[in-house]
Structures are given as structure tokens and as C-alpha cells.
Design a protein around this motif. Structure first.
Motif, mmCIF file in Angstrom:
data_model
loop_
_atom_site.group_PDB
_atom_site.id
_atom_site.type_symbol
_atom_site.label_atom_id
_atom_site.label_comp_id
_atom_site.label_asym_id
_atom_site.label_seq_id
_atom_site.Cartn_x
_atom_site.Cartn_y
_atom_site.Cartn_z
ATOM 1 N N GLU A 19 -6.645 -40.185 -66.701
ATOM 2 C CA GLU A 19 -5.876 -39.181 -67.767
ATOM 3 C C GLU A 19 -6.814 -38.386 -68.175
ATOM 4 N N ALA A 20 -8.060 -39.010 -68.795
ATOM 5 C CA ALA A 20 -9.146 -38.183 -69.421
ATOM 6 C C ALA A 20 -9.772 -37.066 -68.720
ATOM 7 N N ALA A 21 -9.955 -37.437 -67.040
ATOM 8 C CA ALA A 21 -10.198 -36.581 -66.119
ATOM 9 C C ALA A 21 -9.337 -35.051 -65.947
ATOM 10 N N ARG A 22 -8.049 -35.680 -65.917
ATOM 11 C CA ARG A 22 -7.037 -34.351 -66.056
ATOM 12 C C ARG A 22 -7.009 -33.590 -67.220
ATOM 13 N N GLN A 23 -7.019 -34.341 -68.250
ATOM 14 C CA GLN A 23 -6.941 -33.536 -69.682
ATOM 15 C C GLN A 23 -8.268 -32.707 -69.588
ATOM 16 N N LEU A 24 -9.329 -33.122 -69.041
ATOM 17 C CA LEU A 24 -10.636 -32.281 -69.371
ATOM 18 C C LEU A 24 -10.380 -30.982 -68.293
ATOM 19 N N ALA A 25 -9.581 -31.119 -67.227
ATOM 20 C CA ALA A 25 -9.431 -30.096 -66.273
ATOM 21 C C ALA A 25 -8.487 -29.120 -66.796
ATOM 22 N N ARG A 26 -7.539 -29.338 -67.776
ATOM 23 C CA ARG A 26 -6.769 -28.334 -68.550
ATOM 24 C C ARG A 26 -7.491 -28.096 -69.713
ATOM 25 N N GLY A 27 -8.501 -28.294 -70.157
ATOM 26 C CA GLY A 27 -9.520 -28.078 -70.991
ATOM 27 C C GLY A 27 -8.938 -28.756 -72.521
ATOM 28 N N GLN A 28 -8.280 -29.945 -72.399
ATOM 29 C CA GLN A 28 -8.003 -30.830 -73.512
ATOM 30 C C GLN A 28 -8.964 -32.169 -73.416
ATOM 31 N N HIS A 29 -9.138 -32.679 -74.761
ATOM 32 C CA HIS A 29 -10.000 -33.710 -74.892
ATOM 33 C C HIS A 29 -9.753 -34.601 -75.748
ATOM 34 N N ALA A 30 -8.412 -34.821 -75.817
ATOM 35 C CA ALA A 30 -7.712 -36.010 -76.693
ATOM 36 C C ALA A 30 -8.255 -37.332 -76.351
ATOM 37 N N LEU A 31 -8.162 -37.872 -75.237
ATOM 38 C CA LEU A 31 -8.519 -39.090 -74.949
ATOM 39 C C LEU A 31 -10.122 -39.353 -75.340
ATOM 40 N N LEU A 32 -11.087 -38.278 -75.119
ATOM 41 C CA LEU A 32 -12.502 -38.252 -75.267
ATOM 42 C C LEU A 32 -12.754 -38.296 -76.681
ATOM 43 N N LEU A 33 -11.750 -37.697 -77.420
ATOM 44 C CA LEU A 33 -12.023 -37.712 -78.850
ATOM 45 C C LEU A 33 -11.677 -38.769 -79.653
ATOM 46 N N ALA A 34 -10.404 -39.547 -79.123
ATOM 47 C CA ALA A 34 -9.749 -40.503 -79.839
ATOM 48 C C ALA A 34 -10.479 -41.808 -79.907
ATOM 49 N N GLY A 48 -16.159 -36.240 -84.231
ATOM 50 C CA GLY A 48 -16.318 -37.846 -84.473
ATOM 51 C C GLY A 48 -17.278 -38.620 -83.909
ATOM 52 N N GLU A 49 -17.187 -39.703 -84.374
ATOM 53 C CA GLU A 49 -18.181 -40.689 -83.671
ATOM 54 C C GLU A 49 -17.889 -41.077 -82.338
ATOM 55 N N ALA A 50 -16.478 -41.246 -82.084
ATOM 56 C CA ALA A 50 -15.962 -41.564 -80.911
ATOM 57 C C ALA A 50 -16.318 -40.594 -79.668
ATOM 58 N N ALA A 51 -16.248 -39.370 -80.302
ATOM 59 C CA ALA A 51 -16.619 -38.323 -79.210
ATOM 60 C C ALA A 51 -18.257 -38.257 -79.125
ATOM 61 N N ARG A 52 -18.993 -38.387 -79.924
ATOM 62 C CA ARG A 52 -20.452 -38.277 -79.904
ATOM 63 C C ARG A 52 -20.780 -39.517 -78.840
ATOM 64 N N ALA A 53 -20.107 -40.648 -79.131
ATOM 65 C CA ALA A 53 -20.504 -41.809 -78.204
ATOM 66 C C ALA A 53 -19.840 -41.815 -76.770
ATOM 67 N N ASN A 54 -19.013 -41.051 -76.579
ATOM 68 C CA ASN A 54 -18.597 -40.910 -75.431
ATOM 69 C C ASN A 54 -19.500 -39.637 -74.780
ATOM 70 N N ALA A 55 -20.107 -38.607 -75.456
ATOM 71 C CA ALA A 55 -20.704 -37.590 -74.697
ATOM 72 C C ALA A 55 -21.968 -38.114 -74.409
ATOM 73 N N VAL A 56 -22.735 -38.965 -75.355
ATOM 74 C CA VAL A 56 -23.765 -39.630 -74.837
ATOM 75 C C VAL A 56 -23.714 -40.584 -73.697
ATOM 76 N N ARG A 57 -22.771 -41.346 -73.544
ATOM 77 C CA ARG A 57 -22.501 -42.455 -72.213
ATOM 78 C C ARG A 57 -22.394 -41.300 -71.043
ATOM 79 N N ILE A 58 -21.503 -40.291 -71.133
ATOM 80 C CA ILE A 58 -21.400 -39.435 -70.218
ATOM 81 C C ILE A 58 -22.643 -38.640 -69.812
ATOM 82 N N SER A 59 -23.438 -38.414 -70.507
ATOM 83 C CA SER A 59 -24.756 -37.505 -70.362
ATOM 84 C C SER A 59 -25.786 -38.523 -69.615
ATOM 85 N N ASP A 60 -25.672 -39.881 -70.238
ATOM 86 C CA ASP A 60 -26.407 -41.049 -69.445
ATOM 87 C C ASP A 60 -25.963 -41.100 -67.856
#
Length: 492
Positions: A4-19, A55-67
Motif C-alpha cells: 500500500e505504501a508503494a501504491r501511495q508513492l506511485a500516486r504522489g501520496q506519502h501517508a503511510l511513510l509519514l505515519a 516527523g521522526e517517522a518519516a525521517r527514520a523511513n527515509a534513512v532506512r530506504i536510503s540504506d
């Protein structure tokens, strides 16, 4: 959740990645499902955002995805088979990809800075916006690769291959820009763009005859097998990719059909019915030299192994050796009293020629003098060839009245006749040695016989087919021969 997070990203939405922070397993699935370019863009936006903008959740997800997108510098991908893979936006900085196969891979926006790419196959790869700064590309193959706005500063290019590669708006330092390896690539801006037309008819559609006076050799590969040059009826030469036949350029300048094409590293030689030989730059298509040989046309055209000397023969029997670099004659060698049909360079500076009056001559290229004249042939000598090690040479002739041609094997050192191979029912127009030196095949009108002291196969072409042989009046067969038994072992 990852799907679902991948589908949201494809639509330009980031709710799950931010939550909420994703688990490492969820990040693995997410990166496999999501578009890497969108992932990389979102990661940059989050990590570049000031202060508490995210938020911290988004930053943590960004770091993990980057790695997850980054390949560890100590990763050993030597010899990895990644042909056709989409590796765009991945971080391969410092990674060892020696001898890996990345043929047709997508490496758009990939970070390959400092990567070891020694001997790596990047043929046809897409490297748009890729960072190749300080990468070691020694002996890598980037033929047909596309690099748009890539970074090549500080890259090592020694021995790399760039045939038909496109470098568009690439960032380069002076050392990279002047590297000879890039001489076969198309670079823009920096190289002129020329419009060209394919030849109206590719190929010379007939064989030997006294009216045409030629044994056409209108096709030649480049030494590396990347390019194929084909002479044409309208006087042009089509240079195309050997793998896909796609036109690279058309060489134009001859005023008559082109029936002789020879290729060496960095130069193409062509001979035409206009009596001229032209030497071309295969990269730029420029005609370097225009050699006027004979008004009735050029007969054989032959490079030496190094591509520094070119031999031509003409209707009057004159053999001329030219300096390829300057276009000037080195030797003019009279002696033949009939049209010269064939010429081939051999070892130790020797040149072998044959003519229409059954004469074969051996010439010393150091002096330009004939060192031996060889008799014993029946009718015109159409082809001569040296064995790969140069210790032997073969000749092929027309044959006497009512007889087929004969292949003869001679010892180079003293021109002693070792073998005579009969069996062809027509004239022998073509012969060559097998790379192991054992089988010099000869081809008469429609027939070929492979020999190794005796005939080992008897191959026939299509009856009545003009593409297989010049006329429809002859029998249609081909042959290699066996040199130790001197007997025909198979006849289909």
C-alpha cells in the motif's frame, strides 16, 4: 503495508511513510515494489527538509530506504550477471563490479563514483545522469552505451571500448576528454552532426567476368567485429553495426561501383570501378586519401597485418604499395604482364601476387623487388593466401581446357610445391586457410571443397542461384580438403 505504501508513492501520496516507522522487512518489500526514482526523490526531499518540517517517522523511513538503495562499498559483485536489470538510482560508490555483466542494464542516476568496473560489460547500458567520477573503467566495454549528463571526471578509461556510444552533455576533465578510447564514441556537443543517406542498393550483385574484370570483395568487418562495411553499386559504402545492421554512416566519394572493401584498425580502404582507392576514417567518415590507381579500375586491394601498407594491382600488371598514413606510393613494382587478380601480405615483409597469365610472384617489401616467380598453374590465378603462421601459401587457378581449377600448397621458404588438390569442376575463385592452418577451402563456381591433404567435405550450393555463383551455366559445389590423406572422404 509495504504494498500500500508503494501504491501511495506511485500516486504522489506519502501517508503511510509519514505515519509510522516501517520495519526493516517492510522496507525490503517496499523497495522491491516501489519505483526507485520516486523512492530516491522522496528520500532527498525528507532528508533535505529543514528542522521539524517532517516527523521522526518519516525521517527514520527515509534513512532506512536510503540504506536499502545503497550497495555496501565492501560488496563483492565481481562477475555478477546483471544483464538487463534496472539498477537506476542505486548507490554503487566504491563497489567492486570487475568483470560483471551489465549489458543493456538501466543505471539511470546511479552512483558509480570510485567503483571498480575493470572489464565490466556495459554494452548498451543506460547511464543517464550516472556519477562515474573516479571510476576505474579499464578494459570495460561501453559500446552502444548512452550517457546523458553523466559525470566522467577523473575516470580511468585505459583500454575501454566506446564504439557507437553516445555521450551527451557529459561532464569531463581535460584528461578524459583527450583519451584516445573515446575516439569511436559520438560526443555532443563537440562533434559535427552530418546528415547522410543509405545507399540506394547495398552490395555488388555479380561475380567475375571480363566486362567487370573483378573478383568482388565488397564486405569487411572491423578488427573488433563491431562494424561491418559494405560496398555498393552506386559508389557508396554503408558502415553499419555488425550486431543489428543499424546504419552508422554512409561513405560517399567513389564515382563507380565499389567492389573492394578492406578494414583495419582506424582505417577503411575501398576500391572502385572509377580507378581509385580511398582511405577513410571509420569514426568521422572523412576521406583521408584519394589514391589514383588505373583508369580501368582497381583490381586487388590488400592491407598488411598492421594496416600501415596497402597493396593494389591493376589491369596492366603493375603492383603498387602505398603508405597508408601519407597516401604516397612506397613501391611501384612492374613485372606481371597480365592483369593482377590477387594480392596478399604475408610474414616477414612478403607480398604474394597472382595474375591472369598463370604467374605468381613473391615480393620483398623492404626493397620492392620480386624474389621469386612461380610457374606451373593452369590459366589465371584467381586467389593466393598465406597460412596463419606464414610457413605455407596456397594458390587457386582457373584450370586447363575442359578441366576444373587446382589448389596448390607451397612452402614459403623455398617456394617448393608440396601438394596439388584437384576435384573442382570449375574455376576456383576463393580460398582461405582455417585458423589452425590445416584446412584451406577453395570455392569454384557454386562449389567448395575443404582440404587437409585430401578433400574432407564436398558442399553444393543452390542450382541456378546467382547469389551462390556468378553464372547459371556451371555446376554448383564448394569444398575443404584433408593434407595428410589427399583423398576425398565424403561427398553428399
Amino acid at each position: 503495508m509495504a504494498r500500500e505504501a508503494a501504491r501511495q508513492l506511485a500516486r504522489g501520496q506519502h501517508a503511510l511513510l509519514l505515519a509510522r516507522p516501517l520495519s526493516q522487512l517492510a522496507v525490503e518489500f517496499f523497495c522491491d515494489l516501489a519505483d526507485h526514482e520516486r523512492c530516491a526523490r522522496w528520500v532527498r526531499e525528507v532528508l533535505d527538509a529543514p528542522g521539524r518540517a517532517v516527523g521522526e517517522a518519516a525521517r527514520a523511513n527515509a534513512v532506512r530506504i536510503s540504506d536499502r538503495l545503497r550497495v555496501p562499498a565492501n560488496a563483492d559483485l565481481r562477475g555478477a550477471r546483471l544483464a538487463g536489470e534496472d539498477l537506476s538510482h542505486r548507490d554503487f560508490s566504491g563497489v567492486d563490479l570487475t568483470d560483471a555483466d551489465l549489458t543493456d542494464a538501466r543505471l539511470i542516476d546511479a552512483n558509480l563514483s570510485g567503483a571498480l568496473l575493470r572489464g565490466t560489460r556495459l554494452t548498451g547500458a543506460r547511464l543517464d545522469r550516472a556519477d562515474l567520477s573516479r571510476a576505474d573503467l579499464t578494459d570495460a566495454n561501453l559500446s552502444r552505451a548512452r550517457l546523458t549528463r553523466a559525470d566522467l571526471r577523473g575516470a580511468l578509461l585505459t583500454g575501454s571500448r566506446w564504439h557507437r556510444a553516445a555521450l551527451i552533455d557529459v561532464t569531463m576533465d581535460d584528461e578524459v576528454r583527450s583519451a584516445p578510447e573515446l575516439g569511436t564514441a559520438a560526443i555532443a556537443p563537440g562533434m559535427p552532426v552530418d546528415a547522410g543517406f543509405r545507399p540506394s542498393a547495398v552490395g555488388v550483385p555479380y561475380g567475375f567476368g571480363m566486362r567487370t574484370g573483378r573478383l568482388p570483395e565488397p564486405i569487411a568487418y572491423s578488427a573488433d567485429g563491431e562494424l561491418l562495411a559494405v560496398g555498393s553499386e552506386d559508389g557508396s559504402i554503408l558502415v553499419c553495426g555488425a550486431d543489428d545492421g543499424r546504419a552508422v554512416r554512409t561513405l560517399q566519394g567513389h564515382e563507380g561501383r565499389v567492389y573492394a572493401v578492406k578494414f583495419r584498425a582506424g582505417v577503411i580502404a575501398t576500391g572502385g570501378s572509377d580507378g581509385a582507392v580511398r582511405l577513410w576514417d571509420p569514426v568521422t567518415g572523412a576521406c583521408r586519401h584519394h589514391l589514383r590507381v588505373h583508369p580501368d579500375g582497381v583490381w586487388p586491394v590488400s592491407f598488411d597485418a598492421a594496416g600501415t601498407l596497402l597493396a593494389t594491382g591493376d589491369r596492366e600488371g603493375l603492383v603498387t604499395v602505398w603508405d597508408v598514413a601519407t597516401g604516397e606510393p612506397v613501391h611501384r613494382m612492374p613485372g606481371h604482364t597480365a592483369p593482377v587478380y590477387t594480392a596478399v601480405h604475408g610474414p616477414n615483409g612478403l607480398l604474394l601476387t597472382g595474375d591472369a597469365s598463370a604467374k605468381v610472384r613473391i615480393w620483398d617489401m623492404a626493397t620492392g623487388y620480386c624474389v621469386r616467380e612461380i610457374d606451373g598453374h593452369q590459366g589465371a590465378v584467381y586467389r593466393v593466401r598465406f597460412s596463419p603462421d606464414g610457413t605455407l601459401f596456397a594458390t587457386a587457378d582457373r584450370g586447363g581446357p575442359g578441366q576444373g581449377g587446382t589448389v596448390r600448397i607451397w612452402r614459403t621458404a623455398d617456394a617448393r610445391l608440396l601438394h596439388e588438390f584437384t576435384g573442382h569442376t570449375g574455376r576456383i575463385y576463393v580460398l582461405d586457410f582455417h585458423p589452425d592452418g590445416n584446412l584451406p577451402p577453395g570455392v569454384s563456381r557454386g562449389e567448395g571443397l575443404p582440404w587437409s591433404g585430401g578433400c574432407v567435405h564436398h558442399a553444393r550450393t543452390h542450382p541456378g542461384c546467382r547469389q551462390c555463383h556468378p553464372t547459371r551455366r556451371n555446376r554448383h559445389t564448394v569444398g575443404p580438403w584433408q593434407s595428410r590423406t589427399r583423398t576425398r572422404t565424403q561427398t553428399p
